[in-house]
Scaffold this active site. Sequence first.
Site, PDB file in Angstrom:
ATOM      1  N   GLN A  28     -28.717  -8.273  -0.574  1.00 47.14           N
ATOM      2  CA  GLN A  28     -27.981  -7.772   0.598  1.00 47.14           C
ATOM      3  C   GLN A  28     -28.922  -7.303   1.716  1.00 47.14           C
ATOM      4  O   GLN A  28     -28.480  -7.121   2.853  1.00 47.14           O
ATOM      5  CB  GLN A  28     -27.051  -6.621   0.199  1.00 47.14           C
ATOM      6  CG  GLN A  28     -25.859  -7.083  -0.617  1.00 47.14           C
ATOM      7  CD  GLN A  28     -24.948  -5.921  -0.963  1.00 47.14           C
ATOM      8  OE1 GLN A  28     -25.184  -5.232  -1.945  1.00 47.14           O
ATOM      9  NE2 GLN A  28     -23.930  -5.696  -0.157  1.00 47.14           N
ATOM     10  N   GLY A  85     -22.845   0.970  -4.250  1.00 43.80           N
ATOM     11  CA  GLY A  85     -23.918   0.162  -4.807  1.00 43.80           C
ATOM     12  C   GLY A  85     -24.515  -0.763  -3.759  1.00 43.80           C
ATOM     13  O   GLY A  85     -23.909  -0.995  -2.700  1.00 43.80           O
ATOM     14  N   HIS A 137     -19.894  -6.096  -9.637  1.00 41.22           N
ATOM     15  CA  HIS A 137     -19.996  -6.465  -8.219  1.00 41.22           C
ATOM     16  C   HIS A 137     -21.468  -6.684  -7.834  1.00 41.22           C
ATOM     17  O   HIS A 137     -21.810  -7.696  -7.213  1.00 41.22           O
ATOM     18  CB  HIS A 137     -19.357  -5.350  -7.373  1.00 41.22           C
ATOM     19  CG  HIS A 137     -19.397  -5.576  -5.909  1.00 41.22           C
ATOM     20  ND1 HIS A 137     -18.259  -5.789  -5.153  1.00 41.22           N
ATOM     21  CD2 HIS A 137     -20.433  -5.627  -5.031  1.00 41.22           C
ATOM     22  CE1 HIS A 137     -18.604  -5.955  -3.894  1.00 41.22           C
ATOM     23  NE2 HIS A 137     -19.909  -5.863  -3.780  1.00 41.22           N
ATOM     24  N   GLU A 138     -22.337  -5.736  -8.221  1.00 36.48           N
ATOM     25  CA  GLU A 138     -23.750  -5.832  -7.810  1.00 36.48           C
ATOM     26  C   GLU A 138     -24.468  -6.960  -8.545  1.00 36.48           C
ATOM     27  O   GLU A 138     -25.300  -7.661  -7.958  1.00 36.48           O
ATOM     28  CB  GLU A 138     -24.477  -4.501  -8.032  1.00 36.48           C
ATOM     29  CG  GLU A 138     -23.895  -3.304  -7.272  1.00 36.48           C
ATOM     30  CD  GLU A 138     -23.645  -3.553  -5.803  1.00 36.48           C
ATOM     31  OE1 GLU A 138     -24.363  -4.345  -5.177  1.00 36.48           O
ATOM     32  OE2 GLU A 138     -22.680  -2.957  -5.269  1.00 36.48           O
ATOM     33  N   CYS A 186     -17.106  -4.201   0.050  1.00 35.26           N
ATOM     34  CA  CYS A 186     -18.526  -4.547  -0.040  1.00 35.26           C
ATOM     35  C   CYS A 186     -19.195  -4.174   1.275  1.00 35.26           C
ATOM     36  O   CYS A 186     -18.632  -4.420   2.344  1.00 35.26           O
ATOM     37  CB  CYS A 186     -18.668  -6.045  -0.300  1.00 35.26           C
ATOM     38  SG  CYS A 186     -20.374  -6.618  -0.363  1.00 35.26           S
ATOM     39  N   LEU A 187     -20.391  -3.600   1.203  1.00 32.65           N
ATOM     40  CA  LEU A 187     -21.104  -3.221   2.431  1.00 32.65           C
ATOM     41  C   LEU A 187     -21.432  -4.449   3.284  1.00 32.65           C
ATOM     42  O   LEU A 187     -21.654  -4.321   4.479  1.00 32.65           O
ATOM     43  CB  LEU A 187     -22.396  -2.467   2.083  1.00 32.65           C
ATOM     44  CG  LEU A 187     -22.202  -1.070   1.472  1.00 32.65           C
ATOM     45  CD1 LEU A 187     -23.542  -0.477   1.080  1.00 32.65           C
ATOM     46  CD2 LEU A 187     -21.470  -0.141   2.434  1.00 32.65           C
ATOM     47  N   HIS A 190     -23.869 -10.138  -6.923  1.00 30.15           N
ATOM     48  CA  HIS A 190     -24.712 -10.343  -5.739  1.00 30.15           C
ATOM     49  C   HIS A 190     -26.022 -11.034  -6.113  1.00 30.15           C
ATOM     50  O   HIS A 190     -26.548 -11.832  -5.337  1.00 30.15           O
ATOM     51  CB  HIS A 190     -25.051  -9.006  -5.078  1.00 30.15           C
ATOM     52  CG  HIS A 190     -24.046  -8.529  -4.059  1.00 30.15           C
ATOM     53  ND1 HIS A 190     -23.715  -9.261  -2.942  1.00 30.15           N
ATOM     54  CD2 HIS A 190     -23.317  -7.387  -3.978  1.00 30.15           C
ATOM     55  CE1 HIS A 190     -22.821  -8.586  -2.219  1.00 30.15           C
ATOM     56  NE2 HIS A 190     -22.547  -7.446  -2.828  1.00 30.15           N
TER      57      HIS A 190
HETATM   58 NI    NI Z   1     -21.254  -5.928  -2.252  1.00 27.55          NI
END
Ligand code: NI
Length: 162
Positions: free
Chosen positions: A51, A46, A132-133, A90-91, A136
């Site tokens: 981000q 995701g 999670h998203e 997480c990216l 963000h």
């Molecule tokens: Ni993330």
Amino acid sequence: MAIRVIRTKEDPALREVALEVKKITPQVRKLLDELAETMYAAEGVGLAAPQVGIAKRLIVIDAQDQNGLLKLINPLIIERKGKEKAPEGCLSFPGVVGEVERDEIVTVQATDPDGHTVQICASGLLARAFQHEIDHLDGILFVDRVTCFISDENREVGREEA
Ligand code: NI
């Protein structure tokens, strides 16, 4: 379309509270496509607009299930059930994995790129990815919620202070 640069770690963009998207313009649809492209290039599950430095309530998720690629505008969790702990990454935090407790089953309501309201009930990886998203979008990062760091290139394992 373009692959965007993913902001990492202490980047202040990750702490901004994203704004509701009032109108689905061609730019919004293009940004969702670019988020998806960026997510796939980084091999993530995701990605949220903050981000890539854009404070708008837009997320993309592909949990490699029957839902396929989800491009969602203004997503909201409207129902939650149960709790489940699992490792998460997480990216924006390459190399960091930690155990996070999440709701086990969630129902998410959002607007799709065609302007339709959609409701998705999810468990497992998809439920986790939604939480999670959406975090963000509120400037909340998974490292804030980690109860135990499993793998971490940047900090001492088991250190309680972040
Ligand atoms: Ni993330």
